[in-house]
Motif scaffolding. Structure first.
Motif, PDB file in Angstrom:
ATOM      1  N   GLY A   6      -4.166 -28.688 -74.671  1.00  0.00           N
ATOM      2  CA  GLY A   6      -4.758 -29.708 -73.809  1.00  0.00           C
ATOM      3  C   GLY A   6      -5.240 -29.208 -72.463  1.00  0.00           C
ATOM      4  O   GLY A   6      -5.828 -29.979 -71.700  1.00  0.00           O
ATOM      5  N   THR A   7      -5.018 -27.936 -72.153  1.00  0.00           N
ATOM      6  CA  THR A   7      -5.427 -27.391 -70.845  1.00  0.00           C
ATOM      7  C   THR A   7      -6.627 -26.458 -70.987  1.00  0.00           C
ATOM      8  O   THR A   7      -6.580 -25.503 -71.780  1.00  0.00           O
ATOM      9  CB  THR A   7      -4.250 -26.622 -70.204  1.00  0.00           C
ATOM     10  N   ASN A  17     -15.751 -22.579 -73.117  1.00  0.00           N
ATOM     11  CA  ASN A  17     -14.374 -22.540 -72.673  1.00  0.00           C
ATOM     12  C   ASN A  17     -13.450 -22.619 -73.884  1.00  0.00           C
ATOM     13  O   ASN A  17     -13.901 -22.879 -75.013  1.00  0.00           O
ATOM     14  CB  ASN A  17     -14.074 -23.677 -71.695  1.00  0.00           C
ATOM     15  N   SER A  18     -12.165 -22.379 -73.611  1.00  0.00           N
ATOM     16  CA  SER A  18     -11.125 -22.564 -74.622  1.00  0.00           C
ATOM     17  C   SER A  18     -10.203 -23.669 -74.102  1.00  0.00           C
ATOM     18  O   SER A  18     -10.278 -24.042 -72.922  1.00  0.00           O
ATOM     19  CB  SER A  18     -10.328 -21.271 -74.803  1.00  0.00           C
ATOM     20  N   THR A  33      -6.404 -27.845 -78.999  1.00  0.00           N
ATOM     21  CA  THR A  33      -6.306 -26.384 -79.064  1.00  0.00           C
ATOM     22  C   THR A  33      -7.596 -25.852 -79.650  1.00  0.00           C
ATOM     23  O   THR A  33      -7.806 -25.878 -80.872  1.00  0.00           O
ATOM     24  CB  THR A  33      -5.093 -25.974 -79.917  1.00  0.00           C
ATOM     25  N   LEU A  34      -8.490 -25.446 -78.740  1.00  0.00           N
ATOM     26  CA  LEU A  34      -9.831 -25.025 -79.135  1.00  0.00           C
ATOM     27  C   LEU A  34     -10.023 -23.537 -78.916  1.00  0.00           C
ATOM     28  O   LEU A  34      -9.750 -23.023 -77.822  1.00  0.00           O
ATOM     29  CB  LEU A  34     -10.871 -25.797 -78.309  1.00  0.00           C
TER      30      LEU A  34
END
Ligand code: 2XT
Length: 135
Positions: free
Chosen positions: A68-69, A63-64, A42-43
């Protein structure tokens, strides 16, 4: 296997505070990444300068990542990096956006997940971390 870079967990960075990462870009760098968020899945921000990888040349891909996606990529116009550069970047955020501040450039990326604190920092790829500072 791909050697693991620096990982810092259990952080509690709040809006307006700054994560300073100082280091050196390898002379033969293909790319590196700085990830901040809750954890590796979770970024808030994956900040990924690419010299030559995944078909990108001299392009910063942001990106985020949510559970996990990966989200939608955001490719920046500027690429203020060169092989072998010693750089210091300052990462901060508020409820609206994350900011990566460099001496000669600044990049913004939306805080898509509305994160209220950064608990996780990872630096990966062709970048040698010399120092990190939280202020
Ligand atoms: C054209 C159709 C395929 O699209 C491509 O799909 C790839 C796979 O999703 C995209 O590449 C991924 O983009 C992500 C950001 O959106 C991440 O950058 C993915 O890499 C994650 C990662 C980090 N690391 C560690 C690392 C990081 C930097 C250097 C060396 C190792 N290893 N894998 C990276 O594999 C790549 O950015 C994307 N390209 C385009 C143009 O959309």
């Amino acid at each position: 296997s791909m050697e693991q870079g620096l990982v810092v967990t259990q952080l509690d960075i709040e809006p307006g505070e700054c994560i300073k990462v100082k280091g050196k870009i390898k002379s033969d760098a293909k790319g590196f990444a700085v990830n901040v968020g809750k954890d590796s899945n979770t970024l808030m921000l994956h900040f990924n300068p690419r010299f030559d990888c995944h078909g990108d040349i001299n392009t910063i891909v942001c990106n985020s990542k949510e559970d996990g996606t990966w989200g939608e990529e955001d490719r920046k116009a500027d690429f203020p990096f060169q092989h072998g550069d010693k750089i210091e970047m300052c990462i901060s955020f508020d409820q609206t956006e994350a900011t990566v501040k460099l001496p000669e450039a600044e990049f913004k990326f939306p805080n898509r997940l509305g994160m209220e604190k950064i608990q996780y920092l990872a630096v990966e790829g062709d970048f040698k971390v010399k120092a990190i500072k939280f202020s």
